[in-house]
Scaffold this motif. Structure first.
Motif, PDB file in Angstrom:
ATOM      1  N   ARG A   1      48.700  -5.048  -6.233  1.00 12.82           N
ATOM      2  CA  ARG A   1      47.998  -6.217  -5.652  1.00 12.82           C
ATOM      3  C   ARG A   1      47.313  -7.034  -6.740  1.00 12.82           C
ATOM      4  O   ARG A   1      47.360  -8.266  -6.728  1.00 12.82           O
ATOM      5  CB  ARG A   1      46.956  -5.762  -4.626  1.00 12.82           C
ATOM      6  CG  ARG A   1      47.555  -5.259  -3.334  1.00 12.82           C
ATOM      7  CD  ARG A   1      46.485  -5.084  -2.262  1.00 12.82           C
ATOM      8  NE  ARG A   1      47.029  -4.372  -1.122  1.00 12.82           N
ATOM      9  CZ  ARG A   1      46.896  -3.060  -0.915  1.00 12.82           C
ATOM     10  NH1 ARG A   1      46.198  -2.315  -1.759  1.00 12.82           N
ATOM     11  NH2 ARG A   1      47.438  -2.480   0.141  1.00 12.82           N
ATOM     12  N   ARG A   2      46.697  -6.336  -7.710  1.00 12.89           N
ATOM     13  CA  ARG A   2      46.016  -7.055  -8.794  1.00 12.89           C
ATOM     14  C   ARG A   2      47.023  -7.914  -9.566  1.00 12.89           C
ATOM     15  O   ARG A   2      46.790  -9.089  -9.834  1.00 12.89           O
ATOM     16  CB  ARG A   2      45.337  -6.050  -9.738  1.00 12.89           C
ATOM     17  CG  ARG A   2      44.558  -6.696 -10.873  1.00 12.89           C
ATOM     18  CD  ARG A   2      44.356  -5.726 -12.041  1.00 12.89           C
ATOM     19  NE  ARG A   2      45.622  -5.168 -12.469  1.00 12.89           N
ATOM     20  CZ  ARG A   2      45.861  -3.863 -12.662  1.00 12.89           C
ATOM     21  NH1 ARG A   2      44.903  -2.991 -12.473  1.00 12.89           N
ATOM     22  NH2 ARG A   2      47.059  -3.449 -13.033  1.00 12.89           N
ATOM     23  N   ASN A   3      48.158  -7.339  -9.911  1.00 13.59           N
ATOM     24  CA  ASN A   3      49.153  -8.108 -10.667  1.00 13.59           C
ATOM     25  C   ASN A   3      49.742  -9.242  -9.832  1.00 13.59           C
ATOM     26  O   ASN A   3      50.003 -10.324 -10.357  1.00 13.59           O
ATOM     27  CB  ASN A   3      50.266  -7.182 -11.170  1.00 13.59           C
ATOM     28  CG  ASN A   3      49.807  -6.335 -12.341  1.00 13.59           C
ATOM     29  OD1 ASN A   3      48.884  -6.720 -13.062  1.00 13.59           O
ATOM     30  ND2 ASN A   3      50.426  -5.196 -12.536  1.00 13.59           N
ATOM     31  N   VAL A   4      49.960  -8.990  -8.554  1.00  7.68           N
ATOM     32  CA  VAL A   4      50.499 -10.044  -7.681  1.00  7.68           C
ATOM     33  C   VAL A   4      49.536 -11.234  -7.685  1.00  7.68           C
ATOM     34  O   VAL A   4      49.943 -12.395  -7.863  1.00  7.68           O
ATOM     35  CB  VAL A   4      50.725  -9.516  -6.246  1.00  7.68           C
ATOM     36  CG1 VAL A   4      50.942 -10.655  -5.265  1.00  7.68           C
ATOM     37  CG2 VAL A   4      51.924  -8.566  -6.218  1.00  7.68           C
ATOM     38  N   ASP A   5      48.232 -10.973  -7.527  1.00  5.06           N
ATOM     39  CA  ASP A   5      47.237 -12.060  -7.520  1.00  5.06           C
ATOM     40  C   ASP A   5      47.297 -12.867  -8.818  1.00  5.06           C
ATOM     41  O   ASP A   5      47.291 -14.095  -8.806  1.00  5.06           O
ATOM     42  CB  ASP A   5      45.818 -11.480  -7.357  1.00  5.06           C
ATOM     43  CG  ASP A   5      45.537 -11.095  -5.906  1.00  5.06           C
ATOM     44  OD1 ASP A   5      46.225 -11.618  -5.012  1.00  5.06           O
ATOM     45  OD2 ASP A   5      44.643 -10.250  -5.679  1.00  5.06           O
ATOM     46  N   VAL A   6      47.365 -12.123  -9.935  1.00  5.25           N
ATOM     47  CA  VAL A   6      47.337 -12.771 -11.250  1.00  5.25           C
ATOM     48  C   VAL A   6      48.584 -13.642 -11.457  1.00  5.25           C
ATOM     49  O   VAL A   6      48.501 -14.786 -11.918  1.00  5.25           O
ATOM     50  CB  VAL A   6      47.228 -11.661 -12.331  1.00  5.25           C
ATOM     51  CG1 VAL A   6      47.647 -12.155 -13.684  1.00  5.25           C
ATOM     52  CG2 VAL A   6      45.813 -11.109 -12.371  1.00  5.25           C
ATOM     53  N   TRP A   7      49.742 -13.113 -11.107  1.00  3.93           N
ATOM     54  CA  TRP A   7      50.984 -13.856 -11.362  1.00  3.93           C
ATOM     55  C   TRP A   7      51.172 -15.012 -10.384  1.00  3.93           C
ATOM     56  O   TRP A   7      51.709 -16.058 -10.755  1.00  3.93           O
ATOM     57  CB  TRP A   7      52.182 -12.901 -11.329  1.00  3.93           C
ATOM     58  CG  TRP A   7      52.235 -12.000 -12.535  1.00  3.93           C
ATOM     59  CD1 TRP A   7      51.851 -12.333 -13.817  1.00  3.93           C
ATOM     60  CD2 TRP A   7      52.652 -10.638 -12.593  1.00  3.93           C
ATOM     61  NE1 TRP A   7      52.030 -11.262 -14.657  1.00  3.93           N
ATOM     62  CE2 TRP A   7      52.521 -10.198 -13.937  1.00  3.93           C
ATOM     63  CE3 TRP A   7      53.145  -9.737 -11.655  1.00  3.93           C
ATOM     64  CZ2 TRP A   7      52.857  -8.918 -14.356  1.00  3.93           C
ATOM     65  CZ3 TRP A   7      53.484  -8.461 -12.075  1.00  3.93           C
ATOM     66  CH2 TRP A   7      53.343  -8.057 -13.403  1.00  3.93           C
ATOM     67  N   ILE A   8      50.743 -14.820  -9.141  1.00  4.77           N
ATOM     68  CA  ILE A   8      50.870 -15.927  -8.180  1.00  4.77           C
ATOM     69  C   ILE A   8      49.970 -17.079  -8.639  1.00  4.77           C
ATOM     70  O   ILE A   8      50.359 -18.255  -8.580  1.00  4.77           O
ATOM     71  CB  ILE A   8      50.502 -15.454  -6.753  1.00  4.77           C
ATOM     72  CG1 ILE A   8      51.594 -14.513  -6.214  1.00  4.77           C
ATOM     73  CG2 ILE A   8      50.279 -16.634  -5.803  1.00  4.77           C
ATOM     74  CD1 ILE A   8      52.963 -15.153  -5.977  1.00  4.77           C
ATOM     75  N   LYS A   9      48.781 -16.735  -9.140  1.00  4.40           N
ATOM     76  CA  LYS A   9      47.875 -17.784  -9.645  1.00  4.40           C
ATOM     77  C   LYS A   9      48.551 -18.521 -10.817  1.00  4.40           C
ATOM     78  O   LYS A   9      48.578 -19.755 -10.851  1.00  4.40           O
ATOM     79  CB  LYS A   9      46.564 -17.120 -10.098  1.00  4.40           C
ATOM     80  CG  LYS A   9      45.495 -18.083 -10.580  1.00  4.40           C
ATOM     81  CD  LYS A   9      44.153 -17.341 -10.673  1.00  4.40           C
ATOM     82  CE  LYS A   9      43.049 -18.217 -11.222  1.00  4.40           C
ATOM     83  NZ  LYS A   9      42.966 -18.259 -12.658  1.00  4.40           N
ATOM     84  N   ALA A  10      49.130 -17.763 -11.741  1.00  5.38           N
ATOM     85  CA  ALA A  10      49.795 -18.391 -12.901  1.00  5.38           C
ATOM     86  C   ALA A  10      50.968 -19.256 -12.442  1.00  5.38           C
ATOM     87  O   ALA A  10      51.189 -20.361 -12.974  1.00  5.38           O
ATOM     88  CB  ALA A  10      50.279 -17.321 -13.875  1.00  5.38           C
ATOM     89  N   ALA A  11      51.715 -18.782 -11.452  1.00  2.00           N
ATOM     90  CA  ALA A  11      52.873 -19.541 -10.962  1.00  2.00           C
ATOM     91  C   ALA A  11      52.415 -20.823 -10.267  1.00  2.00           C
ATOM     92  O   ALA A  11      53.014 -21.893 -10.440  1.00  2.00           O
ATOM     93  CB  ALA A  11      53.691 -18.681  -9.996  1.00  2.00           C
ATOM     94  N   ASP A  12      51.336 -20.723  -9.487  1.00  5.55           N
ATOM     95  CA  ASP A  12      50.869 -21.901  -8.744  1.00  5.55           C
ATOM     96  C   ASP A  12      50.211 -22.919  -9.661  1.00  5.55           C
ATOM     97  O   ASP A  12      50.283 -24.121  -9.419  1.00  5.55           O
ATOM     98  CB  ASP A  12      49.893 -21.470  -7.637  1.00  5.55           C
ATOM     99  CG  ASP A  12      50.632 -20.767  -6.496  1.00  5.55           C
ATOM    100  OD1 ASP A  12      51.872 -20.870  -6.461  1.00  5.55           O
ATOM    101  OD2 ASP A  12      49.975 -20.117  -5.666  1.00  5.55           O
ATOM    102  N   GLU A  13      49.574 -22.442 -10.713  1.00  2.00           N
ATOM    103  CA  GLU A  13      48.875 -23.373 -11.617  1.00  2.00           C
ATOM    104  C   GLU A  13      49.821 -24.131 -12.555  1.00  2.00           C
ATOM    105  O   GLU A  13      49.688 -25.324 -12.752  1.00  2.00           O
ATOM    106  CB  GLU A  13      47.829 -22.606 -12.448  1.00  2.00           C
ATOM    107  CG  GLU A  13      46.584 -22.289 -11.643  1.00  2.00           C
ATOM    108  CD  GLU A  13      45.586 -21.460 -12.416  1.00  2.00           C
ATOM    109  OE1 GLU A  13      44.536 -21.138 -11.832  1.00  2.00           O
ATOM    110  OE2 GLU A  13      45.835 -21.118 -13.596  1.00  2.00           O
ATOM    111  N   GLY A  14      50.771 -23.413 -13.156  1.00  2.00           N
ATOM    112  CA  GLY A  14      51.595 -24.103 -14.164  1.00  2.00           C
ATOM    113  C   GLY A  14      53.085 -23.950 -13.953  1.00  2.00           C
ATOM    114  O   GLY A  14      53.874 -24.469 -14.739  1.00  2.00           O
ATOM    115  N   GLY A  15      53.486 -23.213 -12.905  1.00  2.00           N
ATOM    116  CA  GLY A  15      54.916 -22.968 -12.672  1.00  2.00           C
ATOM    117  C   GLY A  15      55.406 -21.843 -13.577  1.00  2.00           C
ATOM    118  O   GLY A  15      54.997 -21.751 -14.730  1.00  2.00           O
TER     119      GLY A  15
END
Ligand code: SF4
Ligand code: SF4
Length: 433
Positions: A246-260
């Motif tokens: 869950r921690r990694n999912v949160d981190v990567w989804i944030k990175a994907a949503d912010e900069g693609g």
């Protein structure tokens, strides 16, 4: 395979999933021939089919795990060779994952075993703790032989033996931030920096970042990412694994949503297999199911991602490479040709060791918890690799690198280190020696 679960049992989604898997097995036994523990021990209960029967019996009767089931499930490497061989599509991975959770929840292991597992789960996923443990191992190593003769301390002795003699100082590669492309930009990825790998061989992530940025890819190291959870997942510690996921999912989804993100690049195939399974692991969590499936779809082994970049062909160089395909690469992720084609295209001569489908015995914490079987498999693997008469060994998983390195004098590198060298990087320091 006929099953007899009650409707009440099938109301549990984990049991329902295992029942569907069990029903696919037609008892043909094709999987036994490629199972490393069956090949080594010759016991049906140490084969995939034997383990499937044991799991079926335990789950169907709603029984707590007993010593016999634990013995044979513990001996399973989770190498997944059986899944590659099975003609019926039996998902042994999800079945044995369920069995391991059931064991963890219903079986009380002997004290020494409990302490060792708790220590591994509390140390290995955390780079700073792991680094400290390796430093402490230097002091304890002279006593390893003695410890291995005392039943209660045997695994500690094995661990001391396996700890690398020297390891590099902390590297800047795992520091959060963006490493921008150094040539015309053509993509953006996140990289999993991992837990044990950056401590044992920081040069792998360093080579990956150098190569990708030179190829025009922005590389993001997101703040807050950590261990993928595979180590504890394979010990049946599901809650700890899901917290990591869950921690990694949160981190990567944030990175994907912010900069693609075009991909989440992973340089340890053991981690890749688990991250590609996040969608399944979190399928019953309404807050995470969709995000986890998105992360799994973005996850790519570094060789899988590089294969999509259409790299130029390099001149032949006089270096022969024995390519060891990690189980998590070939069986877990079904990546078989891309790493070898990349190496060939980069100018290396590539040789396939015999019995390439058999595990080297590393398998996460397996070489610590099952040292005898692990050592037998390592010796077999090293013999096959050395028979290729190659100059060096390449592979895509840190577990295999540390395991095989303790059995041979041949240099062993991550595939990406060789590719970085071939595409403009420095010669890997381990080859200079
Ligand atoms: S995962 Fe590997 S060790 Fe376990 S049953 Fe399958 S082939 Fe055998
Ligand atoms: S090969 Fe597949 S169907 Fe046959 S025994 Fe093994 S798991 Fe069952």
């Amino acid at each position: 395979m006929q099953t007899n679960f009650t409707p009440a049992q099938l109301a549990d989604p984990h049991v329902a999933e295992s029942e569907a898997i069990l029903r696919k097995c037609v008892h043909c036994g094709f999987c036994t021939a490629t199972c490393p523990t069956y090949v080594t021990l010759g016991n049906e209960l140490d084969s995939p089919r034997g383990r499937i029967y044991l799991i079926k019996d335990m789950l169907e009767n709603g029984r707590p795990a007993d010593e016999e089931v634990v013995t044979h499930i513990d001996r399973c490497l989770s190498c997944l060779a059986c899944m590659t061989t099975c003609p019926s599509g039996v998902n042994y991975m999800h079945l044995v994952d369920h069995a391991r959770i059931h064991i963890e929840n219903t079986y009380k292991r002997p004290l020494a075993d409990r302490l060792m597992r708790a220590t591994l789960a509390a140390v290995l996923p955390y780079p700073e703790r792991f680094r400290l443990a390796l430093k402490a191992a230097r002091l304890g190593r002279p006593f390893a032989g003695l410890m291995k003769r005392v039943p209660l301390l045997k695994t500690v002795g094995v661990m001391l033996d396996l700890a690398p003699r020297g390891f590099a100082p902390p590297s800047a590669a795992p520091q959060p931030g963006v490493r921008p492309a150094t040539t015309k930009r053509r993509g953006r990825v996140a990289i999993l920096t991992g837990c044990a790998q950056p401590v044992l061989k920081p040069e792998i992530n360093e080579a990956t970042i150098r190569l990708l940025t030179r190829l025009g890819i922005d590389v993001v190291v997101p703040e807050g990412e950590g261990c993928c959870g595979a180590l504890v997942h394979h010990m049946g510690r599901e809650e700890q694994a899901l917290v990591a996921a869950r921690r990694n999912v949160d981190v990567w989804i944030k990175a994907a949503d912010e900069g693609g993100l075009d991909a989440i690049v992973i340089t340890a195939s053991g981690c890749g297999t688990t991250i590609k399974d996040y969608g399944h692991m979190l399928r019953l969590d309404p807050a995470y199911a969709e995000k986890a499936a998105r992360v799994s779809a973005l996850a790519k082994d570094i060789t899988e991602y590089l294969a999509s970049l259409d790299l130029s062909r390099q001149e032949a160089r006089n270096v022969t490479v024995a390519y060891h395909s990690a189980c998590s690469m070939q069986h877990g992720q079904k990546i078989t040709t891309a790493p070898k084609l990349l190496l060939k295209n980069a100018g290396f001569t590539v040789r396939d060791p015999a019995e390439g489908h058999l595990c080297c015995g590393s398998a996460g914490t397996y070489n610590i918890l099952q040292p005898e079987i692990s050592a037998t498999l390592k010796a077999r693997k090293v013999k096959n690799i050395e028979a290729t008469k190659a100059d060096i060994i390449a592979t895509g998983n840190i577990g295999c690198i540390t395991q095989i390195a303790t059995g041979t004098q041949m240099p062993i590198l991550h595939t990406v280190e060789l590719l970085d060298w071939a595409y403009g990087g420095e010669k890997p320091a381990s080859l200079e020696k």
